[in-house]
Scaffold this motif. Sequence first.
Motif: not given
Length: 172
Positions: A40-48
């Motif tokens: 449940s930690a955030i994951v930045p810079n993911v292409a969605v």
Amino acid sequence: MKKHLSSAFMLLTLACCFTLSAFGQETTGSIEITTRDPNSAIVPNVAVTITSSTTGTSSTSGFRRTVTTDQDGFARVIQIPPGSYNITAAATAGFAEKILPGVQVALGRATPVILDLGITTATNVEVSAEVLPVDVTDSKIQTNISAQLAELLPKGTNFSSLLKLSPATRVE
């Protein structure tokens, strides 16, 4: 003349009221995406990527939009026609691709979506460390205090202050 001006002003005011209500009509919705890891930690810079489902209506066919989450793992996609959408998070640094099908977007509403990214299984981790010599055949606890070590340590009032270095020694 005053009567005609008053009537014209009243007609203009009434027309403006109906016009403003037409601008208040919404024709789209939005999706708010948060990307997280299994802890449940955030994951930045993911292409969605958001694409319309094949079972969607003709008004949503062909819709496709790609965004990247910010440093807080969050992205907001606005002006999405109502319907059913598939949301795909691209594989990124240690995380596998995640597909979330059938997300419903309603008129005038923000649909919250949490993408819990899975860890890729193809990652090899090699750990190496220096092995400390441990004698597993003996159960004694031993500490050697050399003359050089004794010189480097702060001096107490007596010899027993050096005994505090050994974990097996009780000062009594």
